[in-house]
Design an enzyme around this catalytic site. Structure first.
Site, short mmCIF file in Angstrom:
data_model
loop_
_atom_site.label_atom_id
_atom_site.label_comp_id
_atom_site.label_asym_id
_atom_site.label_seq_id
_atom_site.Cartn_x
_atom_site.Cartn_y
_atom_site.Cartn_z
N LYS B 40 17.55 42.33 10.95
CA LYS B 40 17.69 43.86 11.20
C LYS B 40 17.72 44.65 9.65
CE LYS B 40 22.67 44.93 11.29
NZ LYS B 40 23.73 45.72 11.91
N ALA B 50 26.80 38.55 -0.21
CA ALA B 50 27.93 39.00 -0.45
C ALA B 50 29.49 38.20 -0.46
CB ALA B 50 28.50 40.84 0.06
N PHE B 122 41.99 27.33 -3.36
CA PHE B 122 41.98 28.97 -2.89
C PHE B 122 42.86 28.78 -1.49
CE2 PHE B 122 38.69 31.55 -1.38
CZ PHE B 122 37.54 31.65 -2.34
N GLN B 236 40.58 39.85 10.28
CA GLN B 236 41.33 39.30 9.39
C GLN B 236 40.86 40.74 7.80
OE1 GLN B 236 39.99 36.09 5.93
NE2 GLN B 236 41.38 35.61 6.73
N HIS B 238 41.59 41.04 4.20
CA HIS B 238 41.42 40.45 2.48
C HIS B 238 42.36 40.79 1.19
CE1 HIS B 238 40.23 38.90 -1.05
NE2 HIS B 238 39.14 37.99 0.01
N LEU B 248 34.87 43.74 -2.61
CA LEU B 248 35.42 42.14 -2.37
C LEU B 248 36.28 42.03 -3.46
CD1 LEU B 248 36.91 40.00 -1.18
CD2 LEU B 248 34.39 39.28 -0.94
N GLU B 251 38.69 36.44 -3.72
CA GLU B 251 40.01 35.36 -3.68
C GLU B 251 40.36 34.60 -5.07
OE1 GLU B 251 41.64 33.99 0.26
OE2 GLU B 251 41.92 32.51 -0.62
N ARG B 282 45.40 34.91 3.13
CA ARG B 282 45.60 36.03 3.17
C ARG B 282 46.51 36.76 3.78
NH1 ARG B 282 38.81 35.09 2.98
NH2 ARG B 282 38.61 34.97 0.98
N HIS B 352 37.91 42.22 6.43
CA HIS B 352 37.37 41.47 5.59
C HIS B 352 36.47 40.31 7.10
CE1 HIS B 352 36.10 38.76 2.68
NE2 HIS B 352 36.13 37.54 3.36
N ARG B 394 41.68 33.07 9.14
CA ARG B 394 40.49 31.65 8.59
C ARG B 394 41.31 31.69 7.19
NH1 ARG B 394 36.60 32.71 5.01
NH2 ARG B 394 36.65 34.96 4.91
N SER B 399 34.35 30.20 5.76
CA SER B 399 33.82 30.60 6.09
C SER B 399 32.16 30.50 6.24
CB SER B 399 33.81 32.16 6.38
OG SER B 399 33.25 32.63 4.72
#
Lengths: 331, 581
Positions: B40, B50, B122, B236, B238, B248, B251, B282, B352, B394, B399
């Site tokens: 789209k 991102a 992380f 989730q 963030h 954002l 992290e 998170r 997020h 998550r 991801s």
């Protein structure tokens, strides 16, 4: 679009008067008598022009097509607090619009309230949501990485999401227009198909002779961090099209491949993992390629991600000449 | 008139999952299958771009005491034991291959002295196992995919086509129907197989890290076509989104050592996760921040009135920030005029990632409603699909590996399916187009008083008030009431733009109706889950309840709202334990 021409005398006068004053001061040093007679009237004419063109500006505003709207653009609410009631600063958004089928663009003026956090994209979204649903523009990430919201803001190609409204008010207004170097579909939306085709024409991908091995990716290609730094600054391109819009050559010669594709050719040319090497230069060793660039440097100036296509192109010109000389010697 | 286009495979969505699927579908059949990638947006602008911090994967097992099992355990514990453990095993075994694949496409992973790929810490990961390209990992991965994909024969990209309907016929994929935004013309894509890769729906919230385009279109159209959705209550938040925009702040800034501080300058995470501190998962960090703010230990931003805590990077020093977190610095300077080398960054939790989505099996095959049989010819990959590997929460950097791993799996599966079904399409979608066309005709003609945009604003306010980091039974019921009212109002909206060319007004109205549908499913699923697990924290329920609720929510469309049922979680090696960090 044509109406913005009405502003030309004002800008000319704005630029002209200070120049005249400097010339006047210089002239005073050398030919004081003549200086008075020549420059004082000129400066007066300049100031008058500024005033009159300012009136033209007001006139144009008064005849803009749509009625002014009033709206609040407010950030998200904290629970129990209505931020829309916080005092905002009034500002106008002047949008050059082209509706499908129309031959000429027209300008519409929208009145809103902005805060120190408001971006030009926020203003456009506020217009769309609370004023005029028919306005079309592209946007997605609003954080300067997707490359959607490229447009001309106050005469300069820029990303709307990265342009702070308050800091860029001119006479209380922000002026937005579509980019000029790409065909316009509607309002601020340009057709970028040709631009993407130009990007794809320079083989913008890592070339490996062993294609199967590249796909299967059993282990990493060797590369030092210092080798990565060679191409890294050129790999930040978000394909927004602003450099193409700023390039004076692209604007007059649509065949010139332009700064974006050339910078991407350089990005892969400088990647130690790439095996196309100097063949990349041969592909663009043409008048529409490298040699179309006249080194205006506007591309590098407007790039919102700090890519420097102008330097990439000059460095490739240098390497092309070197390799041509070597080839001649060999021949 | 609806234009008909014919392909072997259609990939809906052009993020990392979608483009990976197209590439692997093509390569697995020697570039012989004809593939359409439909976006789209311009394909290279999808929201994957991102993604900032990195991609997880045990690239060098044994090194640094890391193993596939440890990655799996971290993921399962992070999911609060709601992840399907067989699916998690697939993730951890395949993620390293994907990191190498992207290296071969040109992604500039930051390297060690010995040229091995470097890792960063992380949240919720026991050891450093997140590969990264500064803090623009998604950007580099997506651009590399686009550039590689455009060099492959027989893949055609359809930029800026907005698909409105998924057409199914007797548990088979039949086609996709939508609009070419540039011309306003309607299009039917016929194909033997389809991979949905349209991302999540975090835009049901206004304060979100996600792009404006993260509207869950693929999930909503699948739901309307009768496809069941799974675990939609788990959204989730963030912990560190920039105030007030929600952009954002990766992290990875905490992975590189940044501190979270309250108004007194205290590192408050010591009270919530003393062992992991800022690098707890998170859900835990987000609850800690909101708890601090509710205790009056937050700060208030002048001008926006928003409450926040500080993310302090100053002690990392200029060189580290410039080398490893350059985009964070660019974002804060451009948005707030604030340089993180000199000042802390104002942050608070924002929507997020949506853990739930289209119900699939471990191969990404989309399941049908009333049985455990997959729908023939239909797959879902990436955030829009619920495999499920994230369960109720998550872990950061899982991801991107999910998108790459299931992009590949679904691409290969779909290509095999397409090449086995040569010749005519088993189902003719032409008859199914009639209803879709009528839907669009009805929408464009709408002339009511309600603005779709004010409906969206009210929806986002309701979600933010009642479906945020902490939920209450009463609040969720209130949110549901508001959403049902908005659904009623949405039958009376007015579309001002009646033009054909680049009509974003109509697209927005469609997106908003998708968001409304998904917010209802999310709220109803949440109301029904009477426990607190992962990102679903309900004040009335203090604990996770494995006896009653160690199961996935399945929501199926009906005219009166979603019908809920439950299926068990797949437990292989790791029995649920209390979750402490």
């Amino acid at each position: 679009m044509k109406t913005s021409l009405a502003l030309a005398p004002m800008y000319a006068a704005m630029m002209g008067v200070p120049v005249l004053m400097v010339l006047y001061l210089l002239a005073l040093l050398f030919v004081p008598a003549a200086a008075h007679y020549v420059f004082v009237p000129l400066i007066i004419i300049g100031l008058l022009a500024f005033g009159i063109s300012g009136m033209v500006e007001v006139y144009v505003k008064g005849h803009a097509k749509s009625p002014a709207l009033s709206m609040f653009n407010h950030p998200k609410k904290e629970k129990g607090m209505n931020i829309s009631e916080l005092p905002g600063n009034p500002a106008e958004l002047i949008v050059t619009r082209l509706n499908a089928g129309a031959k000429e663009a027209d300008r519409q003026i929208y009145a809103l309230h902005i805060s120190r956090f408001t971006s030009v994209l926020d203003m456009l979204c506020a217009v769309k949501e609370k004023g005029d649903q028919t306005l079309s523009f592209r946007y997605s990430c609003r954080m300067g990485i997707c490359g959607s919201c490229a447009m001309v803001i106050n005469g300069k190609p820029a990303l709307a999401c990265e342009t702070n409204a308050m800091k860029n008010l001119r006479n209380g207004a922000i002026n937005v227009q579509p980019m000029q170097a790409h065909p316009i579909l509607k309002d601020l939306v340009c057709d970028l198909d040709e631009f993407f085709a130009k990007h794809l024409s320079v083989t913008p991908r890592l070339y490996r002779r062993d294609k199967k091995g590249q796909y299967e990716a059993q282990e990493e290609y060797p590369q030092k961090q210092s080798q990565i730094q060679e191409f890294l600054p050129y790999s930040y391109c978000i394909m927004c099209g602003l450099c193409m819009d700023a390039c004076p050559v692209v604007n007059v010669n649509p065949d010139f491949i332009g700064p974006q594709p050339l910078s991407q050719a350089y990005r892969y040319y400088k990647d130690s993992r790439d095996q196309l090497n100097v063949k990349r230069l041969n592909e663009i060793d043409t008048l529409e390629g490298l040699w179309g660039c006249e080194y205006a440097g506007a591309c590098s100036k407007v790039c919102p991600k700090g890519v420097d296509p102008a330097s990439a192109i000059q460095l490739m010109k240098k390497d092309t000449m070197k390799s041509n000389i070597t080839n001649e010697k060999k021949g | 008139m609806t234009e008909v286009l014919d392909f072997d495979i259609v990939v809906l969505g052009s993020g990392i999952a979608g483009m990976s699927a197209a590439i692997h579908a093509s390569k697995s059949q020697n570039e012989k299958v004809r593939i359409a990638v439909i976006s789209k947006l311009h394909a290279m602008r999808s929201h994957s771009i991102a993604a900032e911090g990195g991609i997880s994967g045990v690239l060098y097992p044994g090194q640094n005491d890391d193993s596939y099992d440890l990655h799996a355990f971290d993921t399962i514990k992070g999911s609060d034991y709601l992840a399907d453990q067989d699916a998690v095993s697939i993730l951890v075994k395949n993620a390293p291959k994907e990191i190498r694949f992207f290296e071969h496409l040109g992604v500039p992973w930051i390297r060690e002295e010995n040229e091995e790929i470097q890792f960063r810490a992380f949240g919720g990961m026991s050891v450093k196992r997140t590969a990264f390209a500064a803090d623009k990992t998604g950007f580099f991965m997506l651009r590399a995919l686009y550039d590689y994909l455009t060099g492959i024969e027989n893949i055609k990209i359809f930029h800026e086509y907005y698909i409105t309907h998924l057409l199914l016929s007797e548990k088979r994929f039949a086609g996709l129907f939508g609009i070419n935004l540039a011309t306003g013309e309607r299009v039917l894509f016929k194909a033997k197989a389809c991979i949905i890769a349209t991302g999540g729906y975090a835009r049901v919230f206004g304060f979100t890290t996600t792009s404006y385009s993260s509207t869950g279109d693929g999930i909503a159209m699948a739901y309307r076509a009768g496809v069941p959705l799974k675990d939609m209550e788990f959204i989730q938040f963030h912990p560190t989104a920039l105030v007030p925009s929600g952009i954002l702040i990766t992290e990875a800034s905490r992975g590189e050592g940044a501190y979270l501080k309250n108004v007194d300058g205290e590192r408050f995470m010591k009270d919530y996760a003393p062992a992991k501190m800022e690098l707890a998962p998170r859900d835990i960090v987000s609850r800690a921040i909101i708890t601090e703010i509710n205790k009056g230990k937050g700060l208030i931003q002048e001008g926006s009135g928003m409450k926040y805590v500080n993310l302090d990077l100053r002690h990392l020093g200029k060189d580290k920030i410039n080398f490893k977190l350059p985009m964070i610095r660019e974002i804060t300077i451009k948005n707030l005029g604030l340089d993180p080398i000199e000042e802390p960054i104002p942050v608070r939790p924002a929507a997020h990632f949506t853990m739930g989505g289209i119900h699939t099996d471990i191969n990404g095959s989309v399941m049908s409603a009333d049985s455990s049989i997959p729908i023939a010819g239909l797959w879902a990959a990436g955030e829009c699909g619920c495999v499920s590997i994230h369960g109720s929460n998550r872990l950061g950097s899982n991801s991107l590996s999910q998108c790459a791993v299931w992009g590949r799996i679904t691409g290969i599966e779909a290509a095999r399916h397409a090449s086995q079904h040569k010749g005519q399409h088993p189902v003719s979608p032409n008859k199914l187009v009639g209803n879709a066309e009528k839907d669009l005709d009805r929408l464009i003609a709408m002339d009511g008083d309600e603005s779709p945009y004010s409906i969206r604003e009210r929806m986002q306010n309701a979600m933010e008030e009642h479906m945020y980091v902490f939920r209450t039974a009463k609040g969720m019921r209130q949110a549901l009431k508001e959403i049902l009212e908005l659904k009623r109002l949405s039958k009376r909206i007015g579309i001002e733009d009646k033009g054909k060319i680049f009509n974003t007004n109509m697209r927005d109205a469609f997106e908003i109706s998708n968001l409304l549908e998904l917010s209802e499913v999310s709220i109803r699923s949440a109301i029904n889950r009477k426990e607190s697990r992962g990102a679903h924290a309900v004040l009335e329920y203090k604990e996770r309840d494995d006896r009653e609720w160690l199961k996935h929510t399945i929501a199926t469309y009906s005219k009166k709202g979603p019908k809920l049922s439950y299926i068990p979680v797949k437990i292989t090696n790791w029995k649920p334990k209390p979750r402490e960090y």
